[in-house]
Design a protein around this motif. Structure first.
Motif, PDB file in Angstrom:
ATOM      1  N   LEU A  34       0.861  -1.193   0.000  1.00  0.00           N
ATOM      2  CA  LEU A  34       0.000   0.000   0.000  1.00  0.00           C
ATOM      3  C   LEU A  34       0.891   1.234   0.000  1.00  0.00           C
ATOM      4  CD1 LEU A  34      -2.568  -1.411   2.567  1.00  0.00           C
ATOM      5  CD2 LEU A  34      -3.097  -0.794   0.210  1.00  0.00           C
TER       6      LEU A  34
ATOM      7  N   TYR B  56       0.338   5.047   0.891  1.00  0.00           N
ATOM      8  CA  TYR B  56       0.302   5.585   2.253  1.00  0.00           C
ATOM      9  C   TYR B  56       1.693   5.641   2.883  1.00  0.00           C
ATOM     10  CZ  TYR B  56      -4.651   4.491   1.540  1.00  0.00           C
ATOM     11  OH  TYR B  56      -5.924   4.412   1.033  1.00  0.00           O
TER      12      TYR B  56
ATOM     13  N   HIS C   6     -11.738  -2.882  -1.199  1.00  0.00           N
ATOM     14  CA  HIS C   6     -11.379  -2.802   0.218  1.00  0.00           C
ATOM     15  C   HIS C   6     -12.612  -3.006   1.103  1.00  0.00           C
ATOM     16  CE1 HIS C   6      -9.314  -1.638   3.863  1.00  0.00           C
ATOM     17  NE2 HIS C   6     -10.163  -0.648   4.061  1.00  0.00           N
ATOM     18  N   TYR C   7     -13.723  -2.434   0.695  1.00  0.00           N
ATOM     19  CA  TYR C   7     -14.939  -2.575   1.496  1.00  0.00           C
ATOM     20  C   TYR C   7     -15.752  -3.803   1.102  1.00  0.00           C
ATOM     21  CZ  TYR C   7     -14.150   1.756   3.994  1.00  0.00           C
ATOM     22  OH  TYR C   7     -13.627   2.721   4.814  1.00  0.00           O
TER      23      TYR C   7
ATOM     24  N   VAL D 108     -15.439   8.474   0.518  1.00  0.00           N
ATOM     25  CA  VAL D 108     -15.096   9.588  -0.360  1.00  0.00           C
ATOM     26  C   VAL D 108     -13.717   9.350  -0.972  1.00  0.00           C
ATOM     27  CG1 VAL D 108     -16.508  11.329   0.787  1.00  0.00           C
ATOM     28  CG2 VAL D 108     -14.196  10.888   1.634  1.00  0.00           C
ATOM     29  N   VAL D 109     -13.598   9.736  -2.232  1.00  0.00           N
ATOM     30  CA  VAL D 109     -12.301   9.626  -2.909  1.00  0.00           C
ATOM     31  C   VAL D 109     -11.826  10.985  -3.407  1.00  0.00           C
ATOM     32  CG1 VAL D 109     -12.514   7.194  -3.507  1.00  0.00           C
ATOM     33  CG2 VAL D 109     -13.452   8.922  -5.049  1.00  0.00           C
ATOM     34  N   GLY D 110     -12.626  11.986  -3.156  1.00  0.00           N
ATOM     35  CA  GLY D 110     -12.218  13.352  -3.466  1.00  0.00           C
ATOM     36  C   GLY D 110     -12.613  14.209  -2.285  1.00  0.00           C
ATOM     37  N   ALA D 111     -12.069  15.404  -2.224  1.00  0.00           N
ATOM     38  CA  ALA D 111     -12.379  16.258  -1.090  1.00  0.00           C
ATOM     39  C   ALA D 111     -12.304  17.713  -1.508  1.00  0.00           C
ATOM     40  CB  ALA D 111     -11.402  16.008   0.048  1.00  0.00           C
TER      41      ALA D 111
ATOM     42  N   PHE E  24     -18.103   6.284   7.703  1.00  0.00           N
ATOM     43  CA  PHE E  24     -17.709   7.305   6.731  1.00  0.00           C
ATOM     44  C   PHE E  24     -16.214   7.133   6.535  1.00  0.00           C
ATOM     45  CE2 PHE E  24     -16.956  12.131   6.197  1.00  0.00           C
ATOM     46  CZ  PHE E  24     -17.110  12.046   4.828  1.00  0.00           C
ATOM     47  N   GLY E  25     -15.804   6.798   5.334  1.00  0.00           N
ATOM     48  CA  GLY E  25     -14.394   6.511   5.112  1.00  0.00           C
ATOM     49  C   GLY E  25     -13.845   7.246   3.898  1.00  0.00           C
ATOM     50  N   GLY E  26     -12.566   7.118   3.714  1.00  0.00           N
ATOM     51  CA  GLY E  26     -11.909   7.693   2.551  1.00  0.00           C
ATOM     52  C   GLY E  26     -10.914   6.704   1.986  1.00  0.00           C
ATOM     53  N   SER E  27     -10.502   6.932   0.781  1.00  0.00           N
ATOM     54  CA  SER E  27      -9.557   6.016   0.155  1.00  0.00           C
ATOM     55  C   SER E  27      -8.721   6.791  -0.855  1.00  0.00           C
ATOM     56  CB  SER E  27     -10.319   4.881  -0.533  1.00  0.00           C
ATOM     57  OG  SER E  27      -9.427   3.980  -1.162  1.00  0.00           O
ATOM     58  N   LEU E  28      -7.473   6.424  -0.950  1.00  0.00           N
ATOM     59  CA  LEU E  28      -6.512   7.126  -1.807  1.00  0.00           C
ATOM     60  C   LEU E  28      -5.953   6.162  -2.853  1.00  0.00           C
ATOM     61  CD1 LEU E  28      -4.720   9.727  -2.193  1.00  0.00           C
ATOM     62  CD2 LEU E  28      -3.090   8.647  -0.635  1.00  0.00           C
TER      63      LEU E  28
ATOM     64  N   GLN F 281     -12.121  15.899   4.951  1.00  0.00           N
ATOM     65  CA  GLN F 281     -12.114  14.568   4.339  1.00  0.00           C
ATOM     66  C   GLN F 281     -10.715  14.066   4.006  1.00  0.00           C
ATOM     67  OE1 GLN F 281     -16.479  15.150   2.204  1.00  0.00           O
ATOM     68  NE2 GLN F 281     -14.743  14.546   0.946  1.00  0.00           N
TER      69      GLN F 281
ATOM     70  N   LEU G 248      -9.461  11.480   6.180  1.00  0.00           N
ATOM     71  CA  LEU G 248      -9.920  10.107   5.943  1.00  0.00           C
ATOM     72  C   LEU G 248      -9.174   9.498   4.752  1.00  0.00           C
ATOM     73  CD1 LEU G 248     -13.771  10.667   6.302  1.00  0.00           C
ATOM     74  CD2 LEU G 248     -12.189   9.796   8.038  1.00  0.00           C
TER      75      LEU G 248
ATOM     76  N   ARG H 187      -8.608   6.148   6.639  1.00  0.00           N
ATOM     77  CA  ARG H 187      -9.226   6.037   7.960  1.00  0.00           C
ATOM     78  C   ARG H 187     -10.745   5.970   7.859  1.00  0.00           C
ATOM     79  NH1 ARG H 187      -5.274  10.892   9.081  1.00  0.00           N
ATOM     80  NH2 ARG H 187      -3.586   9.866  10.213  1.00  0.00           N
TER      81      ARG H 187
ATOM     82  N   PHE I  78     -14.511   6.794   9.997  1.00  0.00           N
ATOM     83  CA  PHE I  78     -15.197   7.526  11.054  1.00  0.00           C
ATOM     84  C   PHE I  78     -16.554   6.851  11.211  1.00  0.00           C
ATOM     85  CE2 PHE I  78     -17.502  11.753  12.029  1.00  0.00           C
ATOM     86  CZ  PHE I  78     -17.314  11.596  13.399  1.00  0.00           C
TER      87      PHE I  78
END
Lengths: 355, 355
Positions: free
Chosen positions: A107, A110, A173-174, A270-273, A292-296, B282, B285, B290, B292
């Motif tokens: 990964l 990160y 991932h989810y 979310v994948v954008g912010a 509520f998660g995020g991914s890069l 965001q 995350l 991560r 939430f």
């Protein structure tokens, strides 16, 4: 000793100037390096943010582009995994520390030390600047080069290197699986890849969009339902409905309304912010144990997995192919959402720039 | 036919009035019912919010209390699981639809039709009001009564019925295990149970608190580290450190600062919420994948599991036992955080109220 390689490219020289022809030198091909002739490069919204210094971190001149498909031209002495002539890809980063927990877990995105972004970054020496895919060649360490097994339409493969992995990553991932109810918010460069990939996994896909005219495309890409989000009354029938929502909208928007569409234990990812903090009502998380998660993007291993998967399933991006001379126009159209669904630059068009 | 049961209690009659003695009738013991003589009842912050109508949904008069420990006095004809004399508990709800996916999954707290809250709610007929544990007796369907196997200190068991399960639930749901780095934000009624339970699971527990004087208690309860959050410079050394943060603080606070303490794939889980939306960035995350999340008490099956677990491990709450005549004073002290760490009412003290 090999000599450095003169490259032709397009670069932005300041936040307000158009991109224009630019020449620079890439490093000589080292023993672990692959020299790639770039065939196609997608235009990602990040390219535009960077060219215009909208993230306040741009080092000019910048050569954007991290959705790269090309052909191997030369390989270093220790390169065993690639051979000249082979079609390969380069994504959002070209190196990482290779030692931290994240790198060892595959990964790299990160990486504790920080990856070497494909452009507007530095190599792991933290000094040598990186230049992206709006150029005729690139030199990349073999461990950060991807194999591409798609048999045709290589231009449409390019956006997989960012838009594809950015959406494939969180869907996998989810654990999105057959018959899951999945929503994709926003049908743009990211969203349209999310729809295709989620549908290919057997999920029942709903597109959430403010544009009624995108329903037809959404269904063609594999969506079974469409939620026109400009009409709040449409949200009611999808309350507590989705297992997973992939949110590709980077403009500020009402997250609580999206959270309310999740069933118990569902996830909004979310994948954008937007550059500004977003508000959420924690009760929306508590009352249904929602997440509520995020991914890069994704790591090298997962990006390779995504490329192999999409090649097997015949999944590519919907693109508009342009010569590099139209890049500034394409930027303007991307910003106003006038693209179905990704611009890809044909780097053969650089020819005249070299003259 | 059995007759309804006259109960003695303390009730709030309006948002600004003190709680005072109150008499009302419970339903007659039906075939599936258990009549419980209430011995102890914890004071949860929800009781205060409800007594004062701070959630704008209070039906007066209200008899609060959902951390109930008592002794079975009578059982209906079809009750096989309980017998008179047995020590039992009642938590936050006393019925649910029993048919929806959540009820069938043993997660009644998320019941689609809505649970019957132990007080200030209605039974599943949606009409009959419910009255809580600040009373001498309660009548509850056997399926919503918990077995208690703690051998002593029953007063200190009462808070497990809400504070215990509220923290045990997410710690288990998110799979906290031996050697995980876990933070508990806030050392109050919920937080102190979170520390004890997380420590008992073998996690390395850090308490995050604004009160330096709580460090000693935190360590006594099992915490290994203490982050004094009133000094922002203390956050630096815990960046990317925790696998899991249990956030028990319901006042508005900086969530981004907590998110920054999570390592990749870590989760911040809130179990309380301010009435106002909270802001988060965001990027916090996205950059470390991560999560939430939120969590709401626990289902009957999980609450029973928690009670059995804490009994085996000798885990109870730290309490201050009071006669019911001191309930208003206890409310005032709870609101200003002057309680270590939960008030529990000794219902034997109701005696005089009956006179």
């Amino acid at each position: 000793m090999k000599s450095s390689k003169l490259c032709y490219a397009y670069a932005a020289h300041g936040p307000k100037s158009n991109l224009r022809p630019f020449r620079f030198r890439r490093r000589a091909v080292g023993p672990n390096d692959v020299l790639i002739e770039i065939l196609y490069c997608g235009i990602c919204h990040s390219d535009i943010h960077t060219a215009r210094n909208e993230w306040q971190n741009t080092a000019y001149p910048v050569v954007p582009g991290h959705e790269i498909v090309g052909r191997v031209r030369e390989t270093g002495a220790r390169v065993m995994r690639f051979r000249p002539g082979q079609i390969v890809g380069v994504g959002c980063f070209v190196d990482s520390c290779r030692k931290c927990d994240h790198c060892r877990a595959g990964l790299e995105q990160y990486c504790d030390a920080g990856v070497s972004w494909t452009y507007n970054g530095t190599l792991q020496d933290r000094k040598t600047g990186t230049f992206g895919g709006y150029s005729d060649h690139i030199v990349v360490d073999q461990n950060y080069v991807l194999r591409i097994s798609h048999k045709s339409n290589l231009a449409a493969v390019a956006p997989l290197l960012c838009a594809g992995i950015t959406t494939y990553g969180p869907l996998r991932h989810y654990g999105v699986k057959r018959a899951d109810k999945v929503a994709v918010a926003g049908l743009g460069g990211l969203g349209h890849m999310g729809v295709k990939i989620a549908a290919s996994l057997g999920a029942e896909v709903t597109v959430i969009s403010t544009s009624a005219e995108k329903e037809r495309d959404a269904r063609r890409m594999g969506a079974k339902k469409f939620l026109l989000s400009s009409r709040p009354e449409n949200f009611g029938k999808f309350e507590n409905y989705f297992h997973f929502i992939l949110d590709t909208v980077s403009a500020p928007h009402d997250l609580d309304r999206l959270l309310g569409l999740l069933r118990r234990d569902g996830t909004l990812c979310v994948v954008g912010a937007p550059g500004v903090p977003q508000k959420i009502d924690q009760f929306n998380l508590i009352m249904k144990r929602r997440k509520f998660g995020g991914s890069l993007i994704g790591g090298i291993r997962e990006t390779q997995e995504m490329l192999d998967y999409t090649a097997r399933r015949g999944i590519v991006s919907d693109i508009e192919l342009i010569p590099i001379q139209k890049v500034n126009e394409a930027y303007a159209r991307t910003v106003r959402g006038d693209v179905k669904y990704r611009f890809v630059i044909d780097l053969q068009s650089l020819g005249p720039a070299k003259a």
